[in-house]
Design a protein around this motif. Structure first.
Motif, PDB file in Angstrom:
ATOM      1  N   LEU A  46      -1.530  -2.691  -6.413  1.00 18.73           N
ATOM      2  CA  LEU A  46      -0.999  -3.738  -5.536  1.00 18.73           C
ATOM      3  C   LEU A  46      -0.486  -4.927  -6.320  1.00 18.73           C
ATOM      4  CD1 LEU A  46      -3.667  -3.699  -2.675  1.00 18.73           C
ATOM      5  CD2 LEU A  46      -1.389  -2.704  -2.646  1.00 18.73           C
ATOM      6  N   ASP A  47      -1.197  -5.291  -7.388  1.00 22.81           N
ATOM      7  CA  ASP A  47      -0.757  -6.436  -8.199  1.00 22.81           C
ATOM      8  C   ASP A  47       0.652  -6.224  -8.730  1.00 22.81           C
ATOM      9  OD1 ASP A  47      -3.080  -7.844  -7.808  1.00 22.81           O
ATOM     10  OD2 ASP A  47      -4.046  -7.134  -9.654  1.00 22.81           O
ATOM     11  N   GLU A  48       0.941  -5.002  -9.173  1.00 22.44           N
ATOM     12  CA  GLU A  48       2.273  -4.703  -9.688  1.00 22.44           C
ATOM     13  C   GLU A  48       3.328  -4.829  -8.581  1.00 22.44           C
ATOM     14  OE1 GLU A  48       4.864  -1.072 -11.734  1.00 22.44           O
ATOM     15  OE2 GLU A  48       2.660  -0.947 -11.691  1.00 22.44           O
ATOM     16  N   VAL A  49       3.003  -4.374  -7.381  1.00 15.78           N
ATOM     17  CA  VAL A  49       3.947  -4.499  -6.270  1.00 15.78           C
ATOM     18  C   VAL A  49       4.290  -5.957  -6.013  1.00 15.78           C
ATOM     19  CG1 VAL A  49       4.310  -4.129  -3.808  1.00 15.78           C
ATOM     20  CG2 VAL A  49       3.170  -2.370  -5.158  1.00 15.78           C
ATOM     21  N   PHE A  50       3.270  -6.801  -5.934  1.00 15.87           N
ATOM     22  CA  PHE A  50       3.510  -8.210  -5.638  1.00 15.87           C
ATOM     23  C   PHE A  50       4.215  -8.918  -6.796  1.00 15.87           C
ATOM     24  CE2 PHE A  50       0.560  -7.306  -2.252  1.00 15.87           C
ATOM     25  CZ  PHE A  50       1.020  -8.120  -1.223  1.00 15.87           C
ATOM     26  N   ASP A 107       0.829  -1.203   0.000  1.00 19.04           N
ATOM     27  CA  ASP A 107       0.000   0.000   0.000  1.00 19.04           C
ATOM     28  C   ASP A 107       0.864   1.255   0.000  1.00 19.04           C
ATOM     29  OD1 ASP A 107      -2.823   1.137   0.439  1.00 19.04           O
ATOM     30  OD2 ASP A 107      -1.687   2.073   2.062  1.00 19.04           O
ATOM     31  N   TYR A 108       1.925   1.236   0.795  1.00 18.46           N
ATOM     32  CA  TYR A 108       2.833   2.391   0.849  1.00 18.46           C
ATOM     33  C   TYR A 108       3.491   2.624  -0.516  1.00 18.46           C
ATOM     34  CZ  TYR A 108       6.667   5.470   2.128  1.00 18.46           C
ATOM     35  OH  TYR A 108       7.540   6.532   2.177  1.00 18.46           O
ATOM     36  N   LEU A 109       3.919   1.555  -1.175  1.00 18.99           N
ATOM     37  CA  LEU A 109       4.592   1.689  -2.474  1.00 18.99           C
ATOM     38  C   LEU A 109       3.655   2.259  -3.528  1.00 18.99           C
ATOM     39  CD1 LEU A 109       6.709  -1.605  -2.605  1.00 18.99           C
ATOM     40  CD2 LEU A 109       7.493   0.711  -2.110  1.00 18.99           C
ATOM     41  N   VAL A 110       2.390   1.840  -3.501  1.00 17.58           N
ATOM     42  CA  VAL A 110       1.424   2.379  -4.468  1.00 17.58           C
ATOM     43  C   VAL A 110       1.163   3.854  -4.189  1.00 17.58           C
ATOM     44  CG1 VAL A 110      -0.967   2.259  -5.263  1.00 17.58           C
ATOM     45  CG2 VAL A 110       0.343   0.151  -4.921  1.00 17.58           C
TER      46      VAL A 110
END
Length: 295
Positions: free
Chosen positions: A157-161, A146-149
């Protein structure tokens, strides 16, 4: 046979969701869902009866998503999630298990933080700073994502994971949680759910970052410990139709109760039972009524 709409895997602000239990229940009613389980991580909702009295248009099932420690046939330790449904929330042994199943994640989060900095040139707040930013949440991957987005390191979120911290994808900053913290034993959790009068359900079988053969071995172990009293998440919102068909075949083969799950957290494109999976009423009754109650 009439079809009804169910969602037995959802989250609220009581763990890592974005909405209160009341808000999630109202969303489910608006979606036409007939039966709902709120399954916050390692958390027992003690006010389900009160909420049931308030909301007459939906059946609320006691739920909890429990993190467990499981060792694969190849000796790899992984975190596997068990959904507990329809249990006695006053069972002292079960309550004690859930209360004690909250290991200190500081070392785990700090290790992800280090990898993000060293491997990706991304700097995020420390564990203690994240706790200030997310005061009502468990601090883990979801909060980091959430912080990265929110800080424009990824679009969603999908991109982060997929890019950084997920079980699949590029795994640039992936850290195995069980290298830094320990959850309750897999077998113990299953037996504890059954002893509390509940139904243990194996969650998202294809999401543990292990080979397909290991997934089937995990399923067989689950079925062995359950001894005919367990269920499988078949209609999982994030899975393809092909994956769902495979899970349905497995559930039938092993005589497991069928469950359906949105894994709703309330973020991005997240939706409560968005595809509106139709389950035959007899299957739903199997999952929301324990074997003891069916006899």
């Amino acid at each position: 046979m009439n079809n009804i709409y169910v969602d037995f895997h959802t989250h609220t602000v009581c763990s890592d969701g974005n909405y209160t239990p009341e808000e999630v229940i109202e969303m489910a009613i608006n979606k036409g869902i007939n039966s709902l389980a709120i399954t916050d991580h390692n958390y027992i909702h003690e006010n389900i009866s009160r909420l049931q009295n308030k909301y007459k248009d939906i059946e609320l099932i006691n739920g909890c998503e429990i993190s467990t420690s499981y060792t694969t046939d190849k000796g790899k330790k992984i975190e596997v999630h068990i959904i507990a449904l329809d249990f006695d929330e006053n069972n002292e042994n079960f309550k004690n298990l859930i209360v004690s199943n909250h290991p200190d994640k500081k070392a785990y989060v700090e290790n992800i933080r280090e990898k993000l900095k060293d491997n990706c040139n991304i700097v995020i707040p420390s564990y203690d700073e994240l706790k200030i930013l997310y005061p009502t949440k468990h601090i883990g991957r979801m909060q980091i994502a959430d912080y990265l987005v929110k800080n424009n390191y990824a679009d969603d979120l999908d991109e982060v994971f997929d890019e950084y911290i997920g079980n699949y994808g590029k795994r640039k900053a992936f850290v195995n949680a069980l290298d830094y913290c320990s959850y309750a034993d897999f077998d113990l959790v299953i037996r504890s759910v059954i002893d509390a009068g509940g139904v243990p359900v194996l969650a998202h079988l294809f999401s543990y970052g292990i080979e397909l053969s290991e997934c089937y071995s995990l399923l067989r172990r689950f079925c062995h410990v359950c001894d005919g009293k367990g269920g499988l998440e078949v209609y999982y919102l994030k899975y393809s139709d092909e994956m769902i068909d495979t899970l349905k075949e497995l559930a039938i083969r092993y005589n497991m109760f069928i469950s359906t799950a949105s894994d709703f957290h309330g973020r991005g494109n997240d939706a409560l039972n968005n595809k509106i999976h139709e389950i035959e009423k007899q299957h739903v009754y199997h999952i929301i009524k324990t074997p003891k109650k069916l006899k």
